[in-house]
Design an enzyme around this catalytic site. Structure first.
Site, short mmCIF file in Angstrom:
data_model
loop_
_atom_site.label_atom_id
_atom_site.label_comp_id
_atom_site.label_asym_id
_atom_site.label_seq_id
_atom_site.Cartn_x
_atom_site.Cartn_y
_atom_site.Cartn_z
N GLU A 197 -6.96 18.40 5.18
CA GLU A 197 -5.75 17.60 5.26
C GLU A 197 -4.73 18.15 4.26
O GLU A 197 -5.10 18.83 3.30
CB GLU A 197 -6.04 16.14 4.88
CG GLU A 197 -7.06 15.46 5.78
CD GLU A 197 -7.19 13.96 5.46
OE1 GLU A 197 -7.03 13.15 6.38
OE2 GLU A 197 -7.47 13.61 4.30
N ASP B 161 -0.25 9.17 0.50
CA ASP B 161 0.23 10.52 0.21
C ASP B 161 1.72 10.61 -0.13
O ASP B 161 2.55 9.96 0.54
CB ASP B 161 0.04 11.44 1.43
CG ASP B 161 -1.27 11.26 2.14
OD1 ASP B 161 -2.12 10.50 1.67
OD2 ASP B 161 -1.43 11.87 3.21
N TRP C 1 0.82 -1.22 0.00
CA TRP C 1 0.00 0.00 0.00
C TRP C 1 0.85 1.26 0.00
O TRP C 1 1.83 1.37 0.73
CB TRP C 1 -0.88 -0.01 1.25
CG TRP C 1 -1.54 1.31 1.50
CD1 TRP C 1 -1.03 2.35 2.23
CD2 TRP C 1 -2.81 1.74 1.01
NE1 TRP C 1 -1.92 3.40 2.22
CE2 TRP C 1 -3.01 3.05 1.47
CE3 TRP C 1 -3.78 1.15 0.21
CZ2 TRP C 1 -4.15 3.79 1.18
CZ3 TRP C 1 -4.93 1.88 -0.08
CH2 TRP C 1 -5.11 3.18 0.40
N1 DQQ Z 1 -3.04 10.53 5.04
C1 DQQ Z 1 -2.17 10.55 6.17
C2 DQQ Z 1 -2.60 11.71 6.99
C3 DQQ Z 1 -3.27 12.57 6.00
C4 DQQ Z 1 -3.98 11.59 5.15
C5 DQQ Z 1 -2.25 9.22 6.88
C6 DQQ Z 1 -4.37 12.15 3.81
O1 DQQ Z 1 -1.51 12.37 7.60
O2 DQQ Z 1 -4.13 13.49 6.61
O3 DQQ Z 1 -1.85 8.18 6.05
O4 DQQ Z 1 -4.54 11.15 2.86
#
Ligand code: DQQ
Length: 685
Positions: free
Chosen positions: A353, A175, A172
């Site tokens: 986010e 971001d 997987w």
């Molecule tokens: N993905 C991360 C977070 C963020 C989110 C966690 C956005 O820090 O807010 O995997 O896709």
């Protein structure tokens, strides 16, 4: 000019087409004819041997009801009205049958009610990470009503992997994190689960590239091993200080699942590969302020320096339903002062986010370092909306005196106006490339299949091709995104098609051979065949089969020869009382015969200025299609799952489903080589 010949349909096809055409397009004489390109005379930059007379292709006709994108078509067509009546009758009859059936069964007593069972088609429909308050695989609500699953083969799964996009070898990814350029290497970190193809156990994967195209995987940069990040080393950003020091700030999910901000730095700044990272012993450097929820405080941005020499950074959050961007000031990145005022807030947009905030030059073709301010500069504010999983942005003015940002157009504010990408795209992050003086943005292309399919294929998600970002000084209202120029180094032989005429209702094959790795540049001109009467309300929502006078027309990518699977990328214009409106759209509704993937129509209005031709650039890389309308004013990314239009069976077509215009298309199509994306040979250094 290409020769396009109209021939009558075969009798079976004729009756089908005529009946549908009558309802869809009662006025157009062209709907009674079937057009195909007899010979598209490609001009070849390199020898090309496979030109042959193409078979017959029927026009695209409605098949199923596509989902929402843009304003709905306002003209109700007789066919649709009839279908609605028929559907209502069937519904009423079913209801009556159901009532009769129910009355024959004993009613359950109050304390004997059996809970409604969940659909059994998916082994694990609930996305991970939702309980943690972060996005993860976010399409389960979309898939909830889809019944049935598809018998995927290994060959199909293998074909879906890309050849020149960045994706890990397995498991997987989400971001992009902390991109930066350091000692000759571009570094990309990314949210990565080393153990599985679903979200969880989030670490920072790491890879380097000398040109943003060929990548070398490095060992994981940071793992969750401290109380302040044991539930995940989440998203963060890099800041490069004037003396070259790298400051990395990231969100940690603590042992109590509280979101805090942590500081990390390279263990050996002389190492161009930045292999080892040290977490600051005084972590966390920031905890959620009292008025902020413990799970609503994440994703620190790259910092910028203000006129007072202090650094500022912003962190996304929410108060109730209002999305906000908190501002902190610091001099050492260890202690911080929270400002009373937000950088910006927009009611109704929910949790923000992965906020991104940076300057763009009003006149200029270069990117700007994050700390640049002054005349001739505007600022882009981007937020990834947790509620909708869409990246939105707006352009505005930043006041460095009070650290507030104001949108140029409050009606197009962050989260209620422009989308960064209208397709399958989220959590983007930009960085300034000092080597080539440009701002580059990365985005996460998430999957629209089920988690069980991801587990079966052993991987999930891809990063977009890195894109340069510039202020669009022609429109003054948007940015333009464009694939980094280095992608052109993958171009192999090209084929040119000049002024191919595509008549209303026709599908024209572009004989370029296998069409799975392409860079397509296309321009379209239209010739009005009728009066050009005004038509209000047409957008993308009806998909590629919703015909009107001036659209849709464009390309069918990843299309099977039988047209049973295809993905249209198209323009749709209409003459309205306020001038000509043009939409740039993609329609995934026929992209796959598999029932268990979510397929959508995407798109938006695209500005087209006086004298401009309609143009699009499309990068096709197996299951990823990135489409750039009008030089990148509107961008749409698709993740598609064809079952037949794969390997040698993936083809490319032009189509024109407009009823009142001839379309003249000029294209240059490059076949793209694969990028070299492999583990770094660390044992050889
Ligand atoms: N993905 C991360 C977070 C963020 C989110 C966690 C956005 O820090 O807010 O995997 O896709």
């Amino acid at each position: 000019m290409a020769v396009v010949t109209k021939l009558p349909l075969s009798s079976l096809a004729l009756s089908f087409h005529l009946s549908n055409s009558f309802y869809l397009n009662p006025i157009s004489p062209f709907s009674l004819l079937f057009s195909f390109s007899f010979s598209t005379h490609p001009k070849m930059d390199t020898p090309y041997h496979h030109l042959h007379a193409p078979p017959h292709y029927p026009p695209l006709l409605p098949q199923e009801q596509p989902s929402d994108a843009g304003p709905p078509a306002s003209h109700r067509k007789p066919f649709k009205g009839f279908a609605a009546i028929l559907a209502s009758v069937i519904f009423l009859l079913s209801l009556v049958a159901l009532i009769i059936n129910q009355t024959q069964k004993p009613l359950p007593s109050q304390n004997n009610i059996v809970p409604t069972s969940k659909p059994t088609s998916f082994s694990n429909p609930e996305p991970r990470g939702v309980a943690e308050g972060v996005s993860a695989k976010s399409n389960s609500h979309l898939l909830r009503n889809i019944k049935g699953s598809y018998n995927w083969t290994n060959a199909m799964f293998t074909w879906q992997r890309t050849s020149f996009h960045f994706q890990p070898e397995k498991n997987w990814m989400n971001d992009p994190n902390g991109p930066l350029f350091y000692k000759g290497w571009y570094h990309l970190f990314y949210q990565y689960n080393p153990d599985s193809a679903v979200w969880g156990n989030i670490t920072w994967g790491h890879a380097v590239s000398a040109d943003l195209i060929h990548w070398l995987y490095l060992p994981i940069a940071m793992v969750p091993d401290q109380w302040y990040d044991i539930n995940g080393v989440w998203t963060g950003s890099a800041t490069i200080l004037p003396d070259g020091q790298i400051v990395m700030l990231y969100t940690g999910s603590t042992d109590k699942s509280v979101q805090v901000q942590n500081l990390a730095y390279p263990a050996d700044p002389s190492d161009p590969l930045l292999l080892d990272w040290v977490k600051y012993p005084g972590n966390p450097v920031l905890v959620p302020p009292r008025h902020i929820g413990p799970k609503d405080f994440r994703d620190p941005t790259t910092a910028w320096a203000g006129p007072d020499g202090k650094w500022r950074l912003t962190i996304g959050s929410k108060i109730g339903k209002t999305g906000i961007s908190l501002v902190y000031q610091t001099t050492d990145f260890k202690t911080y002062e929270l400002l009373d005022e937000y950088l910006h807030a927009v009611p109704g947009t929910g949790m923000w986010e992965c906020v991104d905030f940076y300057p763009v030059a009003i006149n200029g073709s270069v990117g700007l370092d994050t700390s640049a301010t002054g005349p001739g500069i505007k600022h882009v504010l981007k937020a990834s909306l947790d509620d909708t999983k869409v990246d939105h942005y707006a352009i505005g003015t930043y006041n460095p005196e009070n650290d507030k940002w104001t949108p140029d157009n409050p009606e197009e504010d962050v989260g209620i106006g422009l989308k960064w990408d209208y397709g399958r795209y989220y959590a983007s992050k930009s960085f300034y490339d000092p080597y080539k003086k440009r701002r580059i943005v990365w985005g996460w292309i998430n999957e629209t299949d089920t988690e069980s399919d991801d587990l079966e294929k052993g991987w999930a998600s891809v990063q977009t091709i890195p894109r340069t970002v510039l202020y669009d000084n022609k429109t003054g209202s948007n940015v333009v995104q464009w694939p980094v120029e280095e992608i052109e180094s993958l171009r192999q032989n090209s084929t040119v098609f000049e002024e191919v005429v595509v008549e209303p209702g026709s599908v024209v094959p572009l004989d370029i051979g296998v069409a799975t790795q392409l860079d397509i540049s296309a321009e379209f001109e239209t010739e009005l065949l009728g009066s050009g009467a005004t038509e209000e309300g047409y957008g993308c929502s009806g998909g590629a089969v919703d015909r009107s006078a001036m659209g849709p027309f464009g390309l069918l990518v990843n299309a099977h020869d039988s047209l049973s699977e295809l993905t249209p990328i198209f323009f749709r214009s209409s003459n309205t009382t306020n001038g000509t409106n043009t939409y740039f759209c993609t329609d995934e509704t026929r992209s796959s015969l598999a029932p268990d993937v979510f397929k959508q129509v995407h798109g938006s209005k695209v500005p087209v200025l006086q004298g401009e031709k309609l143009s699009m650039r499309i990068l096709v890389d197996h299951s990823i299609v990135e489409s750039f309308g009008q030089g990148g004013r509107t961008v749409i990314t698709s993740r598609i799952y064809p079952t037949k239009a794969i390997y040698g069976a993936a083809r490319l077509f032009l189509f024109n489903n407009a009823t009142g215009v001839n379309v003249k298309a000029t294209l240059k199509i490059w076949r793209l080589n694969s990028a070299f994306i492999h583990p770094f040979p660390l044992d050889q250094i």
